[in-house]
Design a protein around this motif. Structure first.
Motif, short mmCIF file in Angstrom:
data_model
loop_
_atom_site.label_atom_id
_atom_site.label_comp_id
_atom_site.label_asym_id
_atom_site.label_seq_id
_atom_site.Cartn_x
_atom_site.Cartn_y
_atom_site.Cartn_z
N MET A 234 0.83 -1.19 0.00
CA MET A 234 0.00 0.00 0.00
C MET A 234 0.88 1.25 0.00
SD MET A 234 -2.94 1.15 2.71
CE MET A 234 -3.96 -0.26 2.24
N VAL A 235 0.49 2.19 -0.82
CA VAL A 235 1.21 3.46 -0.89
C VAL A 235 0.46 4.49 -0.05
CG1 VAL A 235 2.04 5.32 -2.37
CG2 VAL A 235 2.09 2.95 -3.18
N TRP A 236 1.15 5.01 0.95
CA TRP A 236 0.53 6.00 1.82
C TRP A 236 0.88 7.40 1.34
CZ3 TRP A 236 -2.86 4.50 5.45
CH2 TRP A 236 -2.84 3.17 5.85
N LEU A 237 -0.15 8.22 1.18
CA LEU A 237 0.07 9.60 0.77
C LEU A 237 0.17 10.49 2.00
CD1 LEU A 237 -2.49 9.92 -2.17
CD2 LEU A 237 -0.03 9.43 -2.30
N ALA A 238 1.06 11.42 1.95
CA ALA A 238 1.22 12.38 3.05
C ALA A 238 0.44 13.65 2.73
CB ALA A 238 2.70 12.71 3.24
#
Length: 291
Positions: free
Chosen positions: A5-9
């Motif tokens: 999973m790619v977490w966006l900041a």
């Protein structure tokens, strides 16, 4: 194999931050009480918990009922008079702040919603509880710093207090109802007079000249300044000159040039007047702005 999973900041763009507190107190004032005009180099707010108040900020005059709050920006000349027959219960606090929201709050009056009044009520409950714990609460005290003493020993207390106030200010930006300035004849004449003084801040306009511009008598214009500014016209003009001087100094002008531009008799007199009104020497302000 599943892809990680790619977490966006998501950046938090801070809109306002209170950096210092100078005063915070509650007080009851009787009907007819008039707070003399003043100005200083930090923000001040007046919140009407009960009663009615007439408050002025620079040229603007407002009638403030229960639930109103007025913000005075740094160097704004401000004053208030209590009008309610039973007096007024006020919360007054002053602070330094930074962030883009400060420009929105400048020169504004808000009628607080129930939710916004609840923020102040929660803050006061927190403050009162801490004061009770320390045994320092005096409900009759008008001390401007009585609620700030825990700042000296409790960083948590200071941040909690700042958080309550920042929450209130953020809520005003989201759903604030802005009040209009008074349209009473005296208030209109006061606005015209201040506009004239600002346009002639580099000169020394006379009282008859100002009265003619406002289409009122000399006696009336003096009475209006006493009513809304709490000081004479020449004293008010000096404060406007000091305010203009601060802006010029922060823009890079020399102390000598500013004194000449604003019509002071000498640089020495200008420096003394500036120090008396702001607490700083003009050379100090210029040095700060150059950093």
């Amino acid at each position: 194999m599943e892809s990680p999973m790619v977490w966006l900041a998501y950046s938090v763009r801070e809109q306002i931050r209170i950096t210092d507190m100078y005063s915070l107190f509650e007080a009851h004032y009787e009907n007819g009480y008039a707070f003399p005009g003043e100005s200083h180099n930090f923000w001040e707010c007046l919140y009407v918990m009960e009663g009615d108040v007439c408050a002025s900020g620079d040229e603007r005059v407002y009638n403030l009922p229960r639930g109103s709050i007025i913000f005075h920006r740094p160097l704004e000349l401000h004053k208030f008079i209590v009008n309610g027959p039973r007096g007024a219960d006020l919360l007054i606090f002053s602070f330094a702040a930074e962030g883009p929201l400060t420009s929105y709050l400048a020169e504004k009056v808000f009628q607080l919603s129930r939710a916004q009044q609840d923020i102040i009520a929660a803050m006061l409950s927190f403050i009162h509880a801490k004061a009770e714990e320390s045994g320092s609460r005096n409900p009759d005290a008008h001390s401007a710093q009585s609620y700030l003493e825990p700042f000296l020993t409790s960083p948590v207390y200071s941040q909690m207090l700042a958080t309550y106030l920042q929450q209130l200010m953020l809520s005003l930006a989201e759903a604030g109802a802005v009040s209009s300035a008074s349209s009473a004849p005296d208030a209109v004449a006061f606005r015209r007079a201040i506009s004239y003084l600002n346009s002639n801040v580099h000169a020394q306009p006379s009282v008859p000249e100002i009265a003619r511009y406002c289409n009122v008598s000399e006696a009336s214009i003096k009475r209006i300044f006493d009513k809304y500014a709490g000081m004479g016209i020449h004293k008010y003009l000096l404060k406007l000159k000091i305010k203009a001087a601060a802006e010029l100094l922060q823009g890079g002008e020399s102390v000598t040039s500013v004194a000449e531009q604003l019509g002071f008799n000498s640089q020495a007199y200008f420096s003394r007047a500036f120090k008396r009104e702001t607490g700083l020497m003009p050379s100090s302000l210029k040095a700060i702005s150059a950093q």
